[in-house]
Write an enzyme that holds these catalytic residues in place. Structure first.
Site, short mmCIF file in Angstrom:
data_model
loop_
_atom_site.label_atom_id
_atom_site.label_comp_id
_atom_site.label_asym_id
_atom_site.label_seq_id
_atom_site.Cartn_x
_atom_site.Cartn_y
_atom_site.Cartn_z
N SER A 179 0.84 -1.20 0.00
CA SER A 179 0.00 0.00 0.00
C SER A 179 0.88 1.26 0.00
CB SER A 179 -0.91 0.01 1.22
OG SER A 179 -0.14 -0.12 2.40
N CYS A 180 2.13 1.10 0.36
CA CYS A 180 3.05 2.24 0.36
C CYS A 180 3.29 2.71 -1.07
CB CYS A 180 4.41 1.84 0.94
SG CYS A 180 4.38 1.60 2.72
N ILE A 181 3.68 3.96 -1.20
CA ILE A 181 4.02 4.50 -2.52
C ILE A 181 5.47 4.94 -2.53
CG2 ILE A 181 3.57 6.38 -4.16
CD1 ILE A 181 0.88 5.70 -4.09
#
Lengths: 209, 165
Positions: free
Chosen positions: B31-33
């Site tokens: 979910s991290c960018i």
């Protein structure tokens, strides 16, 4: 905002280790029943670490893992994650389906479902022990099975934990089958407010300590 | 020929570099960018590994770089120290996947990947940096890397060939 920047006191660590051992032992008992073998646990390892350090406790970030995830709700909020290599997952599915080792060759829908059940059972049994000793209301969510890079799987609990703290208590243990350690890391990570609550409850109940 | 130096940028961290040997990498973005910025004129690159969309809602503010709304200006500032200018910078980002695909999980808490992507776009807009490419969404983890010497940005997922963004 709770920050255990001073760390925990020795007696608090003892309390947590005791609780973690009860939970893990119960989880192993549940797994034993499920697979019809005598499964025990390795003494749980407990650490308070910064969120950025969690990945380093568990193997390389790009390595493919099977992650079975449950969120914890109720009086305690947090995360449970069973993390294992795809190879180990195949073996565990064989065990659960009482097939010869080497039978399961791929992780399809049925196999994922079996893995979800393993995560669900071990997670629920762990939390039952925690609920019993604290008399708190603790509910696991249904399991979710992920097969992907280890770091990506870890984003699920870490992004949620990051909302309330930059650190996490990581309770890690492994299941032992006869002589062999099943390379499936069983992780329990309460959020910091819940950790505080658990300690407060147990310090009152176990005032002798 | 000197070897490349791989520099991991861990969860919640960011890094700017002018070292032509360096390759900045964010491994296993769920979910991290991973937000990559590059100023081609001075060959300064940066990578931020963003966890959450906004510092406004969160009880924990440490480290600030874990928030999209903070990481973008912080990275621009770090790159500025190395001679980069926002108007020359281009951005490419990857990640923001929905890792949990299960009937038990739905609703606001669990689309953090999508909210991260929106927050990065908004922050880029506020700071005048153009977004050139976004490889976001889906349900797969990604590794993102930027080669500081050239500004080349690569993305890979398990079982797929590495692609250039």
């Amino acid at each position: 905002m709770i920050a255990f920047t001073e760390g925990l006191r020795d007696d608090q660590w003892r309390t947590l280790r005791d609780v973690a051992a009860r939970g893990a032992t119960n989880a192993a008992a549940g797994l034993s029943e499920m697979v019809g073998r005598n499964i025990r646990i390795q003494t749980p390892d407990l650490r308070l670490v910064r969120l950025g350090e969690v990945s380093g406790l568990l193997g390389r970030p790009e390595d493919e893992v099977v992650g079975v995830y449950l969120s914890i709700g109720g009086d305690v909020r947090g995360h449970i994650l069973l993390m294992l290599s795809p190879q180990e997952a195949l073996g565990l599915v064989d065990m659960v389906l009482t097939q010869d080792g080497g039978s399961t060759a791929a992780l399809g829908t049925m196999e994922r479902s079996a893995l979800g059940e393993i995560g669900n059972l071990t997670g629920t049994f762990f939390l039952n022990a925690l609920a019993e000793v604290t008399r708190m209301n603790i509910q696991p969510s249904p399991p979710a099975v992920m097969i992907d890079m280890g770091a990506a799987v870890l984003d699920v609990p870490l992004a949620a934990l990051a909302n309330t703290a930059d650190e996490a208590l990581v309770i890690k243990t492994f299941f032992l089958d006869d002589q062999r350690r099943i390379e499936a890391a069983f992780l329990v990570m309460p959020d910091m407010p819940s950790l505080q609550a658990i300690l407060e409850v147990l310090e009152k109940r176990w005032r002798i300590r | 020929m000197a070897d490349q130096v791989v520099v991991p940028v861990g969860i919640g961290e960011l890094r700017a570099s002018k070292d032509p040997l360096e390759v900045l990498v964010a491994y296993g973005l769920g979910s991290c960018i991973g937000v990559c910025l590059y100023d081609p004129q001075v060959k300064v690159g940066g990578l931020a590994h963003v966890m959450l969309p906004s510092s406004a809602d969160a009880a924990s503010q440490q480290p600030l770089s874990k928030f999209a709304d903070q990481a973008v200006p912080m990275l621009i500032e770090e790159m500025g120290k190395l001679g980069a200018l926002p108007r020359r910078m281009v951005c490419k980002m990857a990640g923001g996947a929905q890792m949990l695909v299960s009937p038990g999980f739905s609703g606001n808490g669990f689309n953090v990947g999508e909210r991260n992507a929106e927050a990065v776009r908004a922050a880029l807009g506020r700071h005048g940096v153009a977004l050139q490419r976004a490889e976001v969404g889906g349900h797969r983890g990604r590794t993102l890397s930027i080669h500081v010497s050239t500004g080349r940005i690569m993305v890979r997922t398990i079982g797929e060939k590495e692609i250039e963004l």
